[in-house]
Scaffold this motif. Sequence first.
Motif, PDB file in Angstrom:
ATOM      1  N   THR A 155       0.834  -1.189   0.000  1.00  0.00           N
ATOM      2  CA  THR A 155       0.000   0.000   0.000  1.00  0.00           C
ATOM      3  C   THR A 155       0.874   1.246   0.000  1.00  0.00           C
ATOM      4  O   THR A 155       2.087   1.181   0.241  1.00  0.00           O
ATOM      5  CB  THR A 155      -0.915   0.033   1.238  1.00  0.00           C
ATOM      6  OG1 THR A 155      -0.096   0.189   2.408  1.00  0.00           O
ATOM      7  CG2 THR A 155      -1.747  -1.233   1.344  1.00  0.00           C
ATOM      8  N   GLN A 205       2.414   1.561   3.416  1.00  0.00           N
ATOM      9  CA  GLN A 205       3.498   0.592   3.621  1.00  0.00           C
ATOM     10  C   GLN A 205       4.760   1.021   2.882  1.00  0.00           C
ATOM     11  O   GLN A 205       5.873   0.845   3.384  1.00  0.00           O
ATOM     12  CB  GLN A 205       3.048  -0.792   3.169  1.00  0.00           C
ATOM     13  CG  GLN A 205       2.034  -1.449   4.082  1.00  0.00           C
ATOM     14  CD  GLN A 205       1.433  -2.708   3.497  1.00  0.00           C
ATOM     15  OE1 GLN A 205       1.339  -2.872   2.267  1.00  0.00           O
ATOM     16  NE2 GLN A 205       1.020  -3.627   4.368  1.00  0.00           N
ATOM     17  N   GLU A 210      -4.199   3.391   2.074  1.00  0.00           N
ATOM     18  CA  GLU A 210      -4.309   1.929   2.051  1.00  0.00           C
ATOM     19  C   GLU A 210      -4.518   1.369   0.643  1.00  0.00           C
ATOM     20  O   GLU A 210      -4.839   0.194   0.476  1.00  0.00           O
ATOM     21  CB  GLU A 210      -5.453   1.490   2.971  1.00  0.00           C
ATOM     22  CG  GLU A 210      -5.287   1.937   4.424  1.00  0.00           C
ATOM     23  CD  GLU A 210      -3.928   1.563   5.000  1.00  0.00           C
ATOM     24  OE1 GLU A 210      -3.433   0.447   4.714  1.00  0.00           O
ATOM     25  OE2 GLU A 210      -3.343   2.392   5.731  1.00  0.00           O
ATOM     26  N   LYS A 211      -4.309   2.202  -0.358  1.00  0.00           N
ATOM     27  CA  LYS A 211      -4.428   1.742  -1.742  1.00  0.00           C
ATOM     28  C   LYS A 211      -3.101   1.156  -2.209  1.00  0.00           C
ATOM     29  O   LYS A 211      -2.030   1.662  -1.860  1.00  0.00           O
ATOM     30  CB  LYS A 211      -4.820   2.910  -2.642  1.00  0.00           C
ATOM     31  CG  LYS A 211      -5.313   2.495  -4.025  1.00  0.00           C
ATOM     32  CD  LYS A 211      -5.951   3.667  -4.743  1.00  0.00           C
ATOM     33  CE  LYS A 211      -6.586   3.219  -6.048  1.00  0.00           C
ATOM     34  NZ  LYS A 211      -7.272   4.338  -6.732  1.00  0.00           N
ATOM     35  N   ARG A 212      -3.163   0.068  -2.988  1.00  0.00           N
ATOM     36  CA  ARG A 212      -1.944  -0.549  -3.506  1.00  0.00           C
ATOM     37  C   ARG A 212      -1.224   0.426  -4.434  1.00  0.00           C
ATOM     38  O   ARG A 212      -1.843   1.150  -5.218  1.00  0.00           O
ATOM     39  CB  ARG A 212      -2.272  -1.831  -4.281  1.00  0.00           C
ATOM     40  CG  ARG A 212      -3.009  -2.885  -3.463  1.00  0.00           C
ATOM     41  CD  ARG A 212      -2.108  -3.560  -2.466  1.00  0.00           C
ATOM     42  NE  ARG A 212      -2.855  -4.538  -1.656  1.00  0.00           N
ATOM     43  CZ  ARG A 212      -2.351  -5.215  -0.652  1.00  0.00           C
ATOM     44  NH1 ARG A 212      -1.079  -5.021  -0.290  1.00  0.00           N
ATOM     45  NH2 ARG A 212      -3.086  -6.077   0.036  1.00  0.00           N
TER      46      ARG A 212
END
Length: 211
Positions: free
Chosen positions: A88, A91, A125-127
Amino acid sequence: MPLVTLRSVTFAYAKGPTVITEASLVVERGQSVCLWGPSGSGKSTLLALVGGVVRPQSGDVVVHTSTSEADVCTAWVAQSPTVFPRLTAAQNVAMGAILRGSKPGPAHAQAVSLLDRLGLGDLAEKRARELSGGQAQRVTIGRALAASPDLLLADEPTGQLDRTATGQVCEVMLATAPGTAVVVASHDEYVAARCDRVITIWDGQVHETRP
C-alpha cells in the motif's frame, strides 16, 4: 560545519564531453539548495557528485560527519517513481522509517501523516500499483522523508505533478527535520523560488544565482 563540500570538481562520462568543470559548492546542514538549469546542463550529474554516486576525475567531494555519526544518511528521489507495487501507499512510505530502525507501528502512523500532508491521505491503504504516476511520485517522496535523512537529494521531483501537488510537495519536502539538507535538481521556477539557495549550471559551469 557544512555537510558536503565540493572543491574544484571536474567530471566527464567515459568517451564523452566534460559535464562539470571546476565546480565548487558547499551544502550546509539544514539548507535547501536548487540546482537550476536546462535539460542536459549537468544538474543530475552534479546531484550524483554530491551524493557520491559518481566520482570526479579531479577535485574533491568531502562529506562531513559529526562525532556522533558513523555515516551520513542520504535519501534519493529519482525523476520517475520507485514504489513496491504490491504494498500500500502507507506501507511504501513506512519502509523509509523501518529501514532506519523504526518499529512498524510508529512507522505506519508517521507514513499516514506524511501522506496526508502530501495530499494522499485518502489513498494511504491503496496498492501502489493502482496509483497514478504523480501519486506514486508523491509516495516515493514520502518514503524518502520518512527516513529522516541527513541529506535529501531529489532529481526533478515535481516533473510529473500539477501546480497544487507541487506546492504540497515543496511545503513538506523543504520543511524536513532540522538539520536535513535538501538538494533538488529542477527547472521549475516554483521549486527554485522556495529554496534557500539557487545554483545555476550552464555548460558545465556552476554559479550561485541566489545565495
